[in-house]
Design a protein around this motif. Structure first.
Motif, PDB file in Angstrom:
ATOM      1  N   ASN A 147       2.330   7.439  -5.695  1.00  0.00           N
ATOM      2  CA  ASN A 147       1.066   6.840  -5.283  1.00  0.00           C
ATOM      3  C   ASN A 147       0.072   6.704  -6.435  1.00  0.00           C
ATOM      4  N   PHE A 148       0.033   7.672  -7.335  1.00  0.00           N
ATOM      5  CA  PHE A 148      -0.884   7.578  -8.474  1.00  0.00           C
ATOM      6  C   PHE A 148      -0.588   6.343  -9.312  1.00  0.00           C
ATOM      7  N   TYR A 149       0.674   6.119  -9.599  1.00  0.00           N
ATOM      8  CA  TYR A 149       1.060   4.960 -10.406  1.00  0.00           C
ATOM      9  C   TYR A 149       0.773   3.660  -9.643  1.00  0.00           C
ATOM     10  N   ARG A 150       1.038   3.652  -8.325  1.00  0.00           N
ATOM     11  CA  ARG A 150       0.770   2.461  -7.512  1.00  0.00           C
ATOM     12  C   ARG A 150      -0.711   2.122  -7.565  1.00  0.00           C
ATOM     13  N   VAL A 151      -1.575   3.116  -7.364  1.00  0.00           N
ATOM     14  CA  VAL A 151      -3.024   2.892  -7.403  1.00  0.00           C
ATOM     15  C   VAL A 151      -3.426   2.364  -8.780  1.00  0.00           C
ATOM     16  N   SER A 152      -2.959   3.020  -9.837  1.00  0.00           N
ATOM     17  CA  SER A 152      -3.302   2.595 -11.203  1.00  0.00           C
ATOM     18  C   SER A 152      -2.855   1.170 -11.478  1.00  0.00           C
ATOM     19  N   PHE A 153      -1.643   0.846 -11.056  1.00  0.00           N
ATOM     20  CA  PHE A 153      -1.085  -0.489 -11.286  1.00  0.00           C
ATOM     21  C   PHE A 153      -1.933  -1.567 -10.618  1.00  0.00           C
ATOM     22  N   TYR A 154      -2.241  -1.402  -9.321  1.00  0.00           N
ATOM     23  CA  TYR A 154      -2.969  -2.453  -8.598  1.00  0.00           C
ATOM     24  C   TYR A 154      -4.445  -2.536  -9.006  1.00  0.00           C
TER      25      TYR A 154
ATOM     26  N   LEU B  61       7.219  -1.620  -9.515  1.00  0.00           N
ATOM     27  CA  LEU B  61       6.635  -0.398 -10.067  1.00  0.00           C
ATOM     28  C   LEU B  61       7.677   0.374 -10.869  1.00  0.00           C
ATOM     29  N   LEU B  62       7.296   0.774 -12.054  1.00  0.00           N
ATOM     30  CA  LEU B  62       8.207   1.560 -12.884  1.00  0.00           C
ATOM     31  C   LEU B  62       8.362   2.977 -12.343  1.00  0.00           C
ATOM     32  N   VAL B  63       7.275   3.528 -11.813  1.00  0.00           N
ATOM     33  CA  VAL B  63       7.278   4.868 -11.231  1.00  0.00           C
ATOM     34  C   VAL B  63       6.859   4.717  -9.774  1.00  0.00           C
ATOM     35  N   LYS B  64       7.668   5.283  -8.869  1.00  0.00           N
ATOM     36  CA  LYS B  64       7.412   5.105  -7.437  1.00  0.00           C
ATOM     37  C   LYS B  64       6.616   6.267  -6.863  1.00  0.00           C
TER      38      LYS B  64
ATOM     39  N   ASP C 171       0.808  -1.217   0.000  1.00  0.00           N
ATOM     40  CA  ASP C 171       0.000   0.000   0.000  1.00  0.00           C
ATOM     41  C   ASP C 171       0.846   1.274   0.000  1.00  0.00           C
ATOM     42  N   HIS C 172       2.164   1.134  -0.095  1.00  0.00           N
ATOM     43  CA  HIS C 172       3.063   2.287  -0.131  1.00  0.00           C
ATOM     44  C   HIS C 172       3.943   2.188  -1.373  1.00  0.00           C
ATOM     45  N   PRO C 173       4.029   3.245  -2.169  1.00  0.00           N
ATOM     46  CA  PRO C 173       4.781   3.155  -3.424  1.00  0.00           C
ATOM     47  C   PRO C 173       6.266   2.846  -3.246  1.00  0.00           C
TER      48      PRO C 173
END
Length: 194
Positions: free
Chosen positions: A59-66, A54-57, A43-45
């Protein structure tokens, strides 16, 4: 707590619990416990696992990825009707929308995660994996209860809970704890060989 301390706690507990078991079982329990001790920090980038996948660390990318991973697993479930894929889809979606130390650090998150692994255990007889997963994941949550930020143990309620005695992340005390855990693990391994 830092990722390496979570891993050390998971390995120490897994070695203790699996002491005296056949080497194959013990190895699986220890390895899975080490990995699952990092899963709540999805839950943390900048969690250890996210640093690798993750390619980009951010939060937006983390949310999109999951959320995307959740959609893919859900789609695969509809194609195959394998229950664990549906649970992986739901779990991935919840990880995506969770804030740090929210869903993944809660009783609900623990139950969802262990249910997913349990379905694999039932279908494929993966008892050692299930045991290791529970050890690592559970102890991650317990360890984070010793931090001043605490965890949302009763998610979706917003209250963060921590123990009265707290350990500052990456403090001198945590570093000493890490070293003691490493010494304990080495000692446990040595007494099994002798």
């Amino acid at each position: 707590m830092t990722g390496k301390t979570h891993i050390a706690i998971g390995i120490a507990a897994a070695l203790t619990i699996s002491y005296g078991q056949p080497l194959e079982n013990q190895s699986v329990i220890v390895l899975v416990s080490a990995i699952s001790s990092l899963i709540p920090d999805l839950d943390h980038p900048k969690g250890k696992i996210n640093q690798k996948i993750l390619l980009v660390k951010n939060n937006f990318y983390r949310v999109s990825f999951y959320v995307l991973v959740g959609i893919v697993f859900t789609y695969l479930y509809y194609l195959s009707k394998l229950k664990f894929l549906l649970f992986l889809g739901i779990g991935s979606f919840l990880v995506g929308i969770s804030s740090h130390r929210g869903f993944t650090h809660s009783i609900v998150g623990f139950l969802v995660s262990t249910t997913i692994v349990s379905l694999g255990k039932l279908d494929y007889g993966l008892d050692s994996i299930y045991s290791g997963f529970i050890i690592g994941y559970f102890l991650h949550i317990v360890a984070d209860l010793f931090t001043s930020k605490g965890v949302k143990l009763f998610y979706p309620l917003n209250n963060k809970i921590s123990f009265p005695i707290t350990i500052k992340t990456n403090s001198k005390f945590e570093k000493i704890l890490f070293r003691l855990l490493v010494i304990y693990c080495v000692w446990l391994l040595l007494i099994q060989v002798i």
